[in-house]
Design an enzyme around this catalytic site. Structure first.
Site, PDB file in Angstrom:
ATOM      1  N   ASP A  34       0.862  -1.303   0.200  1.00 49.87           N
ATOM      2  CA  ASP A  34       0.130  -0.107  -0.050  1.00 49.87           C
ATOM      3  C   ASP A  34       0.809   1.894   0.003  1.00 49.87           C
ATOM      4  O   ASP A  34       0.152   2.290   0.008  1.00 49.87           O
ATOM      5  CB  ASP A  34      -0.616  -0.117   0.763  1.00 49.87           C
ATOM      6  CG  ASP A  34      -0.099  -0.079   2.414  1.00 49.87           C
ATOM      7  OD1 ASP A  34       0.880   0.024   2.897  1.00 49.87           O
ATOM      8  OD2 ASP A  34      -0.442   0.324   3.553  1.00 49.87           O
ATOM      9  N   GLU A  36       3.434   2.296   2.068  1.00 45.87           N
ATOM     10  CA  GLU A  36       4.048   2.553   3.627  1.00 45.87           C
ATOM     11  C   GLU A  36       5.256   1.860   3.436  1.00 45.87           C
ATOM     12  O   GLU A  36       5.399   0.837   3.856  1.00 45.87           O
ATOM     13  CB  GLU A  36       2.764   2.274   4.615  1.00 45.87           C
ATOM     14  CG  GLU A  36       1.913   3.005   4.661  1.00 45.87           C
ATOM     15  CD  GLU A  36       0.895   2.848   5.570  1.00 45.87           C
ATOM     16  OE1 GLU A  36       0.684   2.047   6.500  1.00 45.87           O
ATOM     17  OE2 GLU A  36      -0.739   2.957   5.804  1.00 45.87           O
ATOM     18  N   LYS A 189      18.573  34.923 -14.285  1.00 49.55           N
ATOM     19  CA  LYS A 189      17.564  33.879 -14.795  1.00 49.55           C
ATOM     20  C   LYS A 189      15.784  34.127 -13.891  1.00 49.55           C
ATOM     21  O   LYS A 189      16.505  34.893 -12.734  1.00 49.55           O
ATOM     22  CB  LYS A 189      17.861  32.267 -13.730  1.00 49.55           C
ATOM     23  CG  LYS A 189      16.427  31.499 -14.127  1.00 49.55           C
ATOM     24  CD  LYS A 189      16.947  30.095 -13.640  1.00 49.55           C
ATOM     25  CE  LYS A 189      16.664  30.304 -12.321  1.00 49.55           C
ATOM     26  NZ  LYS A 189      16.942  28.073 -12.052  1.00 49.55           N
TER      27      LYS A 189
HETATM   28  C1  R5P Z   1      17.369  27.079  -8.611  1.00 46.91           C
HETATM   29  O1  R5P Z   1      16.984  27.992  -7.700  1.00 46.91           O
HETATM   30  C2  R5P Z   1      18.127  25.808  -8.045  1.00 46.91           C
HETATM   31  O2  R5P Z   1      19.489  26.547  -7.953  1.00 46.91           O
HETATM   32  C3  R5P Z   1      18.734  25.150  -9.172  1.00 46.91           C
HETATM   33  O3  R5P Z   1      19.088  26.292 -10.347  1.00 46.91           O
HETATM   34  C4  R5P Z   1      16.684  24.748  -9.729  1.00 46.91           C
HETATM   35  O4  R5P Z   1      16.082  24.205  -8.600  1.00 46.91           O
HETATM   36  C5  R5P Z   1      17.311  24.306 -11.498  1.00 46.91           C
HETATM   37  O5  R5P Z   1      16.247  23.727 -11.725  1.00 46.91           O
HETATM   38  P1  R5P Z   1      16.108  22.659 -13.427  1.00 46.91           P
HETATM   39  O6  R5P Z   1      16.822  22.061 -13.341  1.00 46.91           O
HETATM   40  O7  R5P Z   1      14.440  22.477 -12.795  1.00 46.91           O
HETATM   41  O8  R5P Z   1      15.913  24.453 -13.984  1.00 46.91           O
END
Ligand code: R5P
Length: 291
Positions: A34, A36, A189
């Protein structure tokens, strides 16, 4: 001290036991039909300080429950102190409220671990150190970036460019730069908080004709590295590599990254996979010896 060999980090726990010389406590574990979890400590822990080595990568919820169960079992069986060694700590990215109505996941995890009997916690490259404030017991994070940079140094990549895919990871690129001796830089980013999609903004980087290693704490879907690799190609990087501490590499992340022109993905064994080319054992052994 004794090392409880957690089911999600068996190899790493054994390496730590070998390096430290601390006795191992094997664990019988299973997941019932299940879903667990069940655990049983197979050696005595009475009057011992025990270190449970158990990562909490996928499946996060069962790995977390097994960690909590092992801690509870240790205390019930007379352990005098329980240290959790959690190389990858799940839910650490939700360390604050981003959108109204959310919870702070890491706060709940910290309370759960405390209730299970954990007295202190050691982890590696926690996404944001501020998350340590959510723990009501001593919690420490260590960095594995120098170990990753040394891997590339051994490959002969002295003076490679260390790139952080976002501003938040610049400290990581700088730690790598200290070992590699080349330059470091970062991209910008942006993440859509509703869809999770990321976009990168290109600043001019001095990468033309150079070997570039993109360093990050986590690679999950690979979107961040794919976006960064695209900009590096546009700016004329000669070769692109990537290194992360926690290689979650969900779904086809590995293929997407390699298809984006990245030559190699290097991760630690915080999340065991074929990309775990660097072991955390020396780092964790030293941390345990220093307790
Ligand atoms: C976020 O700020 C982390 O430092 C990584 O850049 C992030 O978790 C990477 O995620 P993904 O591979 O999905 O872009």
């Amino acid at each position: 001290m004794k090392i409880i060999v957690g089911p999600s980090s068996t190899d790493l726990a054994e390496k730590v036991a070998d390096l430290t010389g601390f006795e191992k406590v094997p664990v019988a574990s299973r997941v019932f039909p299940d879903g667990e979890s069940y655990v049983r400590l197979e050696n005595s822990v009475r009057d011992e300080h025990v270190a449970i080595v158990n990562t909490t990568s996928k499946p996060q919820d069962s790995n977390l429950m097994q960690l909590a169960f092992m801690a509870n079992a240790a205390k019930r069986n007379g352990a005098k102190k329980v240290t959790a060694v959690v190389p990858y700590l799940a839910y650490a990215r939700q360390d604050k409220i981003f959108l109204e109505g959310e919870n702070v996941s890491i706060e709940t995890v910290a309370a759960m671990l405390k209730a299970a009997g954990i007295d202190q916690l050691i982890t590696v490259n926690l996404h944001a150190e501020t998350a340590l404030n959510k723990f009501s017991f001593p919690a420490k994070t260590f960095t594995a970036i120098p170990l990753l940079a040394e891997y590339f140094l051994k490959k002969g990549f002295k003076e490679a460019f260390a790139l952080a895919p976002d501003k938040g990871a610049m400290y990581i690129a700088q730690q790598a730069q200290t070992i590699l001796g080349g330059q470091a830089g970062n991209l910008e980013k942006q993440r859509d908080r509703y869809t999770g999609q990321t976009t990168h903004t290109a600043a001019h980087l001095n990468v033309k004709g150079k070997i570039v290693i993109i360093f990050d704490d986590i690679i999950s879907t690979g979107g961040t590295i794919v976006g960064a690799a695209r900009i590096l190609r546009e700016q004329g990087a000669a070769q692109i590599y990537t290194a992360c501490v926690h290689g979650l590499l969900i779904g086809d992340a590995e293929k997407r990254i390699l298809d984006a022109g990245v030559e190699e993905i290097v991760a630690t064994d915080s999340v065991p996979s074929k990309n775990s080319k660097v072991t955390l054992a020396p780092l964790l052994s030293e941390a345990l010896r220093a307790l």
